[in-house]
Design a protein around this motif. Structure first.
Motif, PDB file in Angstrom:
ATOM      1  N   GLU A  59      29.897 -21.134  62.631  1.00  0.00           N
ATOM      2  CA  GLU A  59      29.002 -20.677  63.695  1.00  0.00           C
ATOM      3  C   GLU A  59      28.794 -19.163  63.649  1.00  0.00           C
ATOM      4  OE1 GLU A  59      27.169 -22.563  65.485  1.00  0.00           O
ATOM      5  OE2 GLU A  59      28.087 -24.406  64.755  1.00  0.00           O
ATOM      6  N   PHE A  60      29.826 -18.416  63.311  1.00  0.00           N
ATOM      7  CA  PHE A  60      29.673 -16.966  63.178  1.00  0.00           C
ATOM      8  C   PHE A  60      28.693 -16.636  62.061  1.00  0.00           C
ATOM      9  CE2 PHE A  60      30.680 -12.821  61.419  1.00  0.00           C
ATOM     10  CZ  PHE A  60      30.821 -12.024  62.544  1.00  0.00           C
ATOM     11  N   CYS A  61      28.851 -17.282  60.923  1.00  0.00           N
ATOM     12  CA  CYS A  61      27.981 -16.995  59.782  1.00  0.00           C
ATOM     13  C   CYS A  61      26.546 -17.462  60.034  1.00  0.00           C
ATOM     14  CB  CYS A  61      28.535 -17.624  58.509  1.00  0.00           C
ATOM     15  SG  CYS A  61      30.032 -16.810  57.915  1.00  0.00           S
ATOM     16  N   LYS A  62      26.380 -18.595  60.684  1.00  0.00           N
ATOM     17  CA  LYS A  62      25.032 -19.069  61.011  1.00  0.00           C
ATOM     18  C   LYS A  62      24.309 -18.073  61.909  1.00  0.00           C
ATOM     19  CE  LYS A  62      24.614 -23.324  62.407  1.00  0.00           C
ATOM     20  NZ  LYS A  62      24.990 -24.608  63.069  1.00  0.00           N
ATOM     21  N   ALA A  63      25.063 -17.435  62.799  1.00  0.00           N
ATOM     22  CA  ALA A  63      24.460 -16.499  63.745  1.00  0.00           C
ATOM     23  C   ALA A  63      24.221 -15.125  63.147  1.00  0.00           C
ATOM     24  CB  ALA A  63      25.347 -16.375  64.978  1.00  0.00           C
ATOM     25  N   HIS A  64      25.053 -14.718  62.195  1.00  0.00           N
ATOM     26  CA  HIS A  64      25.029 -13.316  61.773  1.00  0.00           C
ATOM     27  C   HIS A  64      24.820 -13.071  60.279  1.00  0.00           C
ATOM     28  CE1 HIS A  64      26.163 -12.323  65.833  1.00  0.00           C
ATOM     29  NE2 HIS A  64      27.216 -13.113  65.744  1.00  0.00           N
ATOM     30  N   LEU A  65      24.706 -14.129  59.503  1.00  0.00           N
ATOM     31  CA  LEU A  65      24.442 -13.985  58.068  1.00  0.00           C
ATOM     32  C   LEU A  65      22.973 -14.300  57.814  1.00  0.00           C
ATOM     33  CD1 LEU A  65      25.665 -13.455  55.230  1.00  0.00           C
ATOM     34  CD2 LEU A  65      26.114 -15.914  55.093  1.00  0.00           C
ATOM     35  N   LYS A  66      22.230 -13.311  57.409  1.00  0.00           N
ATOM     36  CA  LYS A  66      20.801 -13.462  57.156  1.00  0.00           C
ATOM     37  C   LYS A  66      20.571 -13.432  55.648  1.00  0.00           C
ATOM     38  CE  LYS A  66      20.648 -13.121  61.606  1.00  0.00           C
ATOM     39  NZ  LYS A  66      20.619 -14.352  62.410  1.00  0.00           N
ATOM     40  N   GLY A  67      20.363 -14.603  55.066  1.00  0.00           N
ATOM     41  CA  GLY A  67      20.310 -14.679  53.609  1.00  0.00           C
ATOM     42  C   GLY A  67      21.696 -14.418  53.063  1.00  0.00           C
ATOM     43  N   LYS A  68      21.848 -13.329  52.316  1.00  0.00           N
ATOM     44  CA  LYS A  68      23.157 -12.955  51.776  1.00  0.00           C
ATOM     45  C   LYS A  68      23.720 -11.713  52.458  1.00  0.00           C
ATOM     46  CE  LYS A  68      22.395 -14.944  47.191  1.00  0.00           C
ATOM     47  NZ  LYS A  68      22.405 -14.710  45.722  1.00  0.00           N
ATOM     48  N   ILE A  69      23.054 -11.271  53.536  1.00  0.00           N
ATOM     49  CA  ILE A  69      23.437 -10.011  54.193  1.00  0.00           C
ATOM     50  C   ILE A  69      23.852 -10.268  55.635  1.00  0.00           C
ATOM     51  CG2 ILE A  69      22.648  -7.716  54.877  1.00  0.00           C
ATOM     52  CD1 ILE A  69      20.648  -7.858  52.559  1.00  0.00           C
ATOM     53  N   PHE A  70      25.006  -9.736  56.026  1.00  0.00           N
ATOM     54  CA  PHE A  70      25.446  -9.827  57.408  1.00  0.00           C
ATOM     55  C   PHE A  70      24.713  -8.799  58.261  1.00  0.00           C
ATOM     56  CE2 PHE A  70      29.147 -11.935  55.479  1.00  0.00           C
ATOM     57  CZ  PHE A  70      29.322 -12.995  56.361  1.00  0.00           C
ATOM     58  N   ASP A  71      24.439  -9.147  59.525  1.00  0.00           N
ATOM     59  CA  ASP A  71      23.717  -8.242  60.422  1.00  0.00           C
ATOM     60  C   ASP A  71      24.653  -7.164  60.973  1.00  0.00           C
ATOM     61  OD1 ASP A  71      25.216  -9.439  62.459  1.00  0.00           O
ATOM     62  OD2 ASP A  71      23.541 -10.635  63.214  1.00  0.00           O
ATOM     63  N   ASP A  72      24.095  -6.282  61.808  1.00  0.00           N
ATOM     64  CA  ASP A  72      24.856  -5.138  62.322  1.00  0.00           C
ATOM     65  C   ASP A  72      26.041  -5.574  63.180  1.00  0.00           C
ATOM     66  OD1 ASP A  72      23.136  -3.440  61.029  1.00  0.00           O
ATOM     67  OD2 ASP A  72      21.919  -2.992  62.801  1.00  0.00           O
ATOM     68  N   PHE A  73      25.866  -6.646  63.948  1.00  0.00           N
ATOM     69  CA  PHE A  73      26.975  -7.144  64.768  1.00  0.00           C
ATOM     70  C   PHE A  73      28.147  -7.524  63.882  1.00  0.00           C
ATOM     71  CE2 PHE A  73      29.505 -10.480  66.663  1.00  0.00           C
ATOM     72  CZ  PHE A  73      29.679 -10.062  67.976  1.00  0.00           C
ATOM     73  N   ALA A  74      27.858  -8.237  62.806  1.00  0.00           N
ATOM     74  CA  ALA A  74      28.917  -8.674  61.899  1.00  0.00           C
ATOM     75  C   ALA A  74      29.583  -7.493  61.214  1.00  0.00           C
ATOM     76  CB  ALA A  74      28.352  -9.635  60.859  1.00  0.00           C
ATOM     77  N   ILE A  75      28.798  -6.529  60.809  1.00  0.00           N
ATOM     78  CA  ILE A  75      29.353  -5.355  60.133  1.00  0.00           C
ATOM     79  C   ILE A  75      30.328  -4.612  61.053  1.00  0.00           C
ATOM     80  CG2 ILE A  75      28.778  -3.079  59.194  1.00  0.00           C
ATOM     81  CD1 ILE A  75      26.175  -4.389  58.133  1.00  0.00           C
ATOM     82  N   GLU A  76      29.943  -4.483  62.328  1.00  0.00           N
ATOM     83  CA  GLU A  76      30.847  -3.831  63.294  1.00  0.00           C
ATOM     84  C   GLU A  76      32.105  -4.700  63.506  1.00  0.00           C
ATOM     85  OE1 GLU A  76      30.888  -2.136  67.905  1.00  0.00           O
ATOM     86  OE2 GLU A  76      29.032  -2.948  67.032  1.00  0.00           O
ATOM     87  N   PHE A  77      31.900  -6.000  63.560  1.00  0.00           N
ATOM     88  CA  PHE A  77      33.027  -6.932  63.688  1.00  0.00           C
ATOM     89  C   PHE A  77      34.005  -6.764  62.547  1.00  0.00           C
ATOM     90  CE2 PHE A  77      34.774 -11.134  62.563  1.00  0.00           C
ATOM     91  CZ  PHE A  77      35.380 -11.521  63.746  1.00  0.00           C
ATOM     92  N   PHE A  78      33.483  -6.682  61.312  1.00  0.00           N
ATOM     93  CA  PHE A  78      34.334  -6.524  60.131  1.00  0.00           C
ATOM     94  C   PHE A  78      35.047  -5.178  60.162  1.00  0.00           C
ATOM     95  CE2 PHE A  78      30.997  -9.350  57.961  1.00  0.00           C
ATOM     96  CZ  PHE A  78      31.668 -10.513  58.327  1.00  0.00           C
ATOM     97  N   ASP A  79      34.340  -4.129  60.551  1.00  0.00           N
ATOM     98  CA  ASP A  79      34.948  -2.800  60.596  1.00  0.00           C
ATOM     99  C   ASP A  79      36.130  -2.771  61.561  1.00  0.00           C
ATOM    100  OD1 ASP A  79      33.183  -1.755  58.755  1.00  0.00           O
ATOM    101  OD2 ASP A  79      31.842  -0.876  60.252  1.00  0.00           O
ATOM    102  N   ASN A  80      36.013  -3.474  62.655  1.00  0.00           N
ATOM    103  CA  ASN A  80      37.099  -3.504  63.640  1.00  0.00           C
ATOM    104  C   ASN A  80      38.306  -4.285  63.140  1.00  0.00           C
ATOM    105  OD1 ASN A  80      35.658  -2.007  65.519  1.00  0.00           O
ATOM    106  ND2 ASN A  80      34.744  -3.814  66.480  1.00  0.00           N
ATOM    107  N   LEU A  81      38.080  -5.190  62.185  1.00  0.00           N
ATOM    108  CA  LEU A  81      39.177  -5.990  61.654  1.00  0.00           C
ATOM    109  C   LEU A  81      39.908  -5.316  60.507  1.00  0.00           C
ATOM    110  CD1 LEU A  81      37.809  -9.658  61.611  1.00  0.00           C
ATOM    111  CD2 LEU A  81      39.719  -8.779  62.939  1.00  0.00           C
ATOM    112  N   LYS A  82      39.214  -4.436  59.803  1.00  0.00           N
ATOM    113  CA  LYS A  82      39.811  -3.827  58.597  1.00  0.00           C
ATOM    114  C   LYS A  82      40.868  -2.802  58.968  1.00  0.00           C
ATOM    115  CE  LYS A  82      35.717  -4.513  55.695  1.00  0.00           C
ATOM    116  NZ  LYS A  82      34.584  -3.857  55.005  1.00  0.00           N
TER     117      LYS A  82
END
Length: 232
Positions: free
Chosen positions: A209-232
């Protein structure tokens, strides 16, 4: 980062309405869906399931008794329909021959038996074990690989990816999901997460569900990028 930390972060980020997630959880429908979803979008697989259901054919015995050509026409919307009809027909006949009925299949089938069937790879096998047979099995898929790839992880095989995802701290997961303070959709709160099968099913659902909402083609959107940054 651990699999448990990823689970909790995704649960906070994704609204999910059903803790068991996959339609038809625990039923023969999941076995059919695991074949129909191969190389297509869920809407196409679901349309093929609806065709079978509307004709009263969504059962182990009904599919096993159909001519492959007739089955292919019914599931045509799912794509690769001749191949899928062949795989479904052979699988259903093998289940009847080796187990007799679906309930016996659920309780008795092994991963080795499923992987020996034509057209069932590791992902389809684990989806059947998790969502149809209600086993404590994690499903890894392309969404999982892409999400973890964005977090800097690389895996050499399906089994390696699956093993990483499978390292959940279950008691911590149960406590978090079932907590009155957890940010869970109100509909999902009607159930409680109480076993490893449910935890794995929900984890896979959150990833999808996360990927369906935030993965556009092969690129994650800005929400996902911020999400990943907070996890790293």
């Amino acid at each position: 980062m651990s699999a448990t930390e990823l689970f909790i972060a995704l649960f906070r980020a994704v609204k999910i309405k059903d803790l068991r997630w996959w339609p038809g959880f625990g039923s023969f429908e999941v076995v059919v869906g695991a074949i129909l979803i191969q190389n297509t979008a869920w809407r196409n697989a679901d349309a093929a399931l609806q065709n079978l259901r509307s004709k009263g054919l969504l059962s182990l015995e009904s599919i096993a008794g159909l001519e492959e050509a007739e089955l292919a026409q019914i599931i045509k919307v799912s794509g690769f329909y001749n191949q899928k009809a062949r795989r479904l027909s052979l699988l259903c006949k093998a289940i009847i021959a080796d187990f007799g009925d679906f309930e016996s299949f659920k309780s008795g089938v092994s991963r080795e038996w499923l992987l020996a069937r034509k057209g069932i790879g590791a992902e389809s096998c684990d989806a059947i074990l998790c969502y149809a047979c209600e086993r404590a099995v994690m499903v890894a898929d392309s969404y999982s690989a892409r999400l973890l790839g964005a977090l800097g992880y690389e895996f050499e095989s399906y089994d390696e990816l699956n093993a990483w995802l499978g390292e959940l701290e279950f008691e911590r997961i149960y406590e978090f999901v079932n907590s009155a303070n957890s940010p869970c959709d109100a509909t999902a709160k009607a159930d409680k997460l109480e076993n490893e099968n449910g935890a794995y099913a929900l984890f896979h659902g959150l990833i999808v569900e996360f990927c369906k909402a935030h993965l556009k083609g092969k690129i994650f959107d800005d929400f996902a990028i911020e999400f990943f940054d907070n996890l790293k």
